[in-house]
Design an enzyme around this catalytic site. Structure first.
Site, PDB file in Angstrom:
ATOM      1  CB  SER A  92      -0.948  -0.025   1.200  1.00 37.62           C
ATOM      2  OG  SER A  92      -1.952   0.959   1.070  1.00 37.62           O
ATOM      3  CG  ASP A  96      -6.130  -3.428  -3.732  1.00 39.40           C
ATOM      4  OD1 ASP A  96      -6.976  -2.890  -2.999  1.00 39.40           O
ATOM      5  OD2 ASP A  96      -4.920  -3.162  -3.688  1.00 39.40           O
ATOM      6  CG  HIS A 117      -5.303  -2.630   0.153  1.00 47.26           C
ATOM      7  ND1 HIS A 117      -4.605  -2.287  -0.991  1.00 47.26           N
ATOM      8  CD2 HIS A 117      -4.784  -1.854   1.144  1.00 47.26           C
ATOM      9  CE1 HIS A 117      -3.732  -1.355  -0.713  1.00 47.26           C
ATOM     10  NE2 HIS A 117      -3.802  -1.076   0.579  1.00 47.26           N
TER      11      HIS A 117
END
Length: 840
Positions: A172, A403, A448
């Site tokens: 991320s 995601d 994610h």
């Protein structure tokens, strides 16, 4: 008769040593000692030894900060006693302001470091950045670099030798940090892992545009039910596109489903999407126009539902409120995508911001050009990694296809541009392959970052990177695992892009070894047996006449006999999902041999025939479904016992006797197991030498479970009634259940202290079971143990059940008047008489 002296046991706990090579520190773990070796501008604020716990070795924990122009950037460094000679830097997510946990590196013996990127705040708080250029620059890229330089130098000084390798790993925002390290500071690391990377400013702009549409009116907001409708419709249309119906969309680009197929023909309804709802869906799943005419890539279709899907990032879990102007305001816990775009536009995006910018007013044409100054320093847009390549460093990228936070298509585009700029893809085994420096892995069904989504979502990229850097061979596949309630139920290879995992045609579709990495589009046909396995994975049991899932039947867990309860020494430092099927097969082979030996000792004959009669003991075919039973915490170990718990266990040990120890004044001197009063709960549910059959019966509002061991029966009420008064105590506890889909969830409290599991505090002990049917003859059974007076945290173990209605409940002849208790008491009285008469 089944013998009383045979105890119901699981394999004992084994303890292991260090995972790496012991390294003698050249410096003391102290502020003074480390400060002497600290690079210029680096201040050590604390240093102390931390004792080994669970999977983490004992290590020197160091904290400090590095001075930058106008700011200080904090770091944390963990220097393990079992150092492997290498260095690991862990990136951080969101708006940072906190340290990464460092467990990934520590467990493998790496000197491990992380940084808060120059400020202290919660993950979604960006207010620290308001008109503070120094903190903004440190968060963008500088803080990572200066702390990496400092912690590498401190690591080498502490051990008195240079680092063999240095790696960066982030997902991320941590993936953004990774790419900026590769672009700006290629000399910092020998290998870099960039997971689900954020590309900075443009991603936040895209989120703002979606929320402008989603919250523009009540008609535009998409409920959880409609999100689920979309996800199921996409899956039904596209699951088989890869030739395998397995509940996953392997490559969403091959999916031809169009959300317009769900458009309501008339009025709104539960099985269709309105025109306004379709506008939002297409804003997410369609390309959008960004600043300067740049394309903001769409999100691939599929797997939008689930707690880590749109609920976490787009819609939230609460119904929004209508504002006076007719637009909507989110309530409850904000979806992360909203918090990040709002904070970014208010505090980070614009130079000279007053912190009052309203995301609802953002305009691409008016505000887009104002984004450029910070975009240039914050967003990892350069695809020229020639310096990284020239240094010989490697870049491993991965992204979850599903995601909902950051589009996998953006990562694919970046990867392809990097490869193109480097001269095209390198294949084969010659010089070109040796010069290969970047690989991309895509994870079907993964949300994610690791650990989220319906697809296999946990994997070891660090070991893959280390092997690539050390041996020069790029990884072609990395095995990923998916777990439910901590139990691994599917493994699947992730393949180096553009290859995809293709089923070989035989064996379980939930086992990675039955797949190979091949070019996309290769023919693939699933055989009947795997197709049945796929159905079983999403199995829906039949219904009873009154509408409950029908779980009735006879079950056994005898096949799990010999499964270590906690993670054994042979798998020390490993996680369940990391154990390969081959390793498990070898462990099961040994357990089978051990089970036969134990059976001979407990009543068999020298030839290996198990038991004295067909009814005396179970005939064991060990075929364990997992490497160990404890599934949470992930290290496979029961959490630490509190001081109160240790005192309670010591008292119970003093009060309890067993054969051969005495005193033997009466039946009360024997344990309840020896007296055959109760095995307690869950004692009767754990696999042992015999007594491993269970019968489930059902009626409206009730489920009953009859245990072969001592013939105890639990009646579970499903009528929603509360537990009785805490003063009512039962050896098997009071059980109340409810259905979560096809899963029976049972909460049991009100235990008697004499039967409380592992000497827990009966007043605070709560046991929560989950009975999840996985197929016509398979059930997952897990139990979560919760007692804050005994353990530092709740913990869970799981044992599969196999339905076999031929597994009858055998007669259990052990009772308080059994021969063993009578004979021991009689022998004790005879010994007393003989002693009184002076007979030696």
């Amino acid at each position: 008769m089944k013998k009383l002296s045979v105890l119901l046991i699981l394999a004992g706990v084994l303890t292991g040593g260090d995972a790496g090579t012991k390294a003698a520190a050249a410096l003391e773990c102290s502020v003074a000692s480390l400060q002497q070796k600290a690079p210029a501008g680096t201040t050590i604020t604390s240093a102390s030894m931390v004792a080994a716990e669970k999977t983490s070795p004992n290590y020197c924990k160091v904290e400090g900060h590095v001075a930058t122009p106008g700011n200080e950037v904090n770091f944390r460094l963990a220097l393990p006693a079992n150092w492997n000679g290498k260095f690991y830097f862990e990136g951080v997510g969101g708006f940072a302001g906190f340290f990464g946990p460092l467990t990934t590196g520590l467990e493998k013996g790496y000197a491990s470091a992380t940084t808060d990127t120059g400020h202290t705040a919660s993950v979604v708080d960006a207010s620290w950045a308001l008109n503070n250029r120094a903190k903004r620059i440190d968060f963008a890229y500088r803080g990572t670099h200066v702390t990496a330089v400092a912690t590498k130098a401190l690591s080498a000084a502490y051990y008195g030798e240079p680092l063999k390798r240095a790696y960066f790993d982030g997902c991320s925002n941590g993936g953004r940090q990774a790419l900026l390290e590769a672009q700006r500071y290629p000399e910092d690391f020998d290998g870099i892992i960039a997971g689900d990377p954020s590309f900075g400013t443009l991603g936040q702009v895209r989120r703002a545009l979606v929320f402008q549409k989603l919250l523009s009116s009540p008609e535009h907001f998409i409920s959880a039910a409609k999100v689920s409708l979309l996800a199921k419709s996409v899956l039904n249309a596209c699951d088989a596109k890869d030739g395998l119906v397995d509940g996953l969309i392997d490559d969403p680009r091959e999916c031809t489903f169009r959300p317009e197929a769900l458009k309501c023909a008339g009025h709104d309804g539960p099985d269709c999407l309105t025109g306004a709802e379709l506008e939002v869906v297409n804003a997410v799943h369609g390309d959008l126009k960004g600043p300067g005419g740049r394309v903001l890539p769409r999100f691939p279709l599929g797997h939008e539902d689930g707690p880590s899907g749109w609920q976490s990032w787009v819609t939230g879990a609460s119904q929004p409120e209508k504002r006076a102007d007719g637009t909507l305001a989110l309530t409850g816990r904000m979806p992360l995508g909203f918090s990040f775009e709002e904070g970014y536009l208010r505090y980070l995006a614009f130079e000279g911001s007053d912190g009052m910018f309203d995301w609802r007013t953002f305009d691409i044409d008016r505000d887009g050009p104002k984004l450029q100054p910070f975009l240039d320093v914050f967003s990892p847009n350069s695809t020229d990694l020639s310096k990284l390549r020239a240094r010989g460093s490697k870049l491993l990228m991965y992204h979850g296809w599903a995601d909902p936070a950051l589009s996998a298509l953006g990562t694919i585009s970046y990867y392809e541009d990097v490869v193109k700029k480097a001269g095209g893809p390198s294949t084969g085994s010659g010089q070109a392959a040796r010069e290969k420096f970047v690989e991309l892995f895509l994870a079907p069904g993964m949300h994610h970052c690791m650990g989220n989504g319906p697809g296999p979502n946990r994997f070891d990229m660090l070991s893959a990177l280390d092997a690539w850097v050390d041996k020069g061979v790029a990884p072609s596949r990395v095995v990923a695992a998916h777990s439910t309630q901590g139990v691994v139920d599917r493994t699947r290879p992730l393949c180096a892009y553009p290859q995809v995992a293709k089923y070989k045609g035989t064996g379980s579709i939930d086992a990675a070894e039955n797949f190979e990495c091949a070019a996309p589009g290769a023919n693939q046909t699933a055989s009947a047996a795997p197709a049945q396995r796929s159905v079983a994975r999403n199995y829906t049991p039949p219904k009873t006449p009154w509408g409950d899932p029908d779980l009735a039947g006879n079950y056994t867990n005898k096949y799990e006999y010999g499964t270590p309860f906690e993670r054994p020494q042979e798998f020390e430092t490993r996680r369940l999902e990391d154990v390969s099927s081959q390793e498990l097969a070898e462990a099961v082979k040994k357990r089978q041999a051990d089970a036969l030996e134990r059976a001979k000792f407990l009543g068999g004959d020298p030839e290996g025939k198990i038991g004295n009669s067909a009814e005396f003991r179970d005939i064991y075919e060990v075929r364990n479904g997992r490497a160990w039973a404890v599934v949470d915490p992930p290290d496979g170990k029961i959490p630490a016992v509190t001081a109160e718990g240790r005192a309670r266990a010591a008292l119970a040990a003093r009060q309890r006797t067993s054969f051969g120890s005495g005193p033997f004044d009466g039946p009360e001197d024997f344990s309840m197991w020896e007296r055959c009063i109760t095995r307690g709960f869950p004692g009767s549910m754990l696999p042992g030498v015999y007594g491993n059959s269970y019968q489930i019966v059902q009626g409206p509002g009730y489920v009953g479970i009859r245990y072969e061991m001592i013939h105890e029966t639990r009646v579970i009420r499903l009528d929603g009634a509360p537990h009785p008064s805490k003063h009512i105590r039962l050896d098997m506890g009071d059980a109340r259940g409810h259905w979560e889909g096809s899963t029976l969830v049972v909460e049991t409290t009100n235990f008697s202290q004499r039967s409380a599991y592992r000497n827990a505090n009966a007043a605070t002990l709560k046991l929560t079971e989950r009975f999840t049917p996985k197929g016509p003859q398979a059930m997952d059974w897990s139990l979560t143990v919760e007692d804050p007076q005994t353990w530092a945290q709740p913990w869970t173990f799981a044992i599969p059940l196999t339905q076999n209605n031929a597994e009858h409940i055998e007669q259990y002849e052990c009772h308080e008047g059994n021969h063993a208790v009578f004979n021991i008491l009689s022998a004790a009285r005879s010994a007393e008489k003989a002693g009184a008469a002076g007979v030696p």
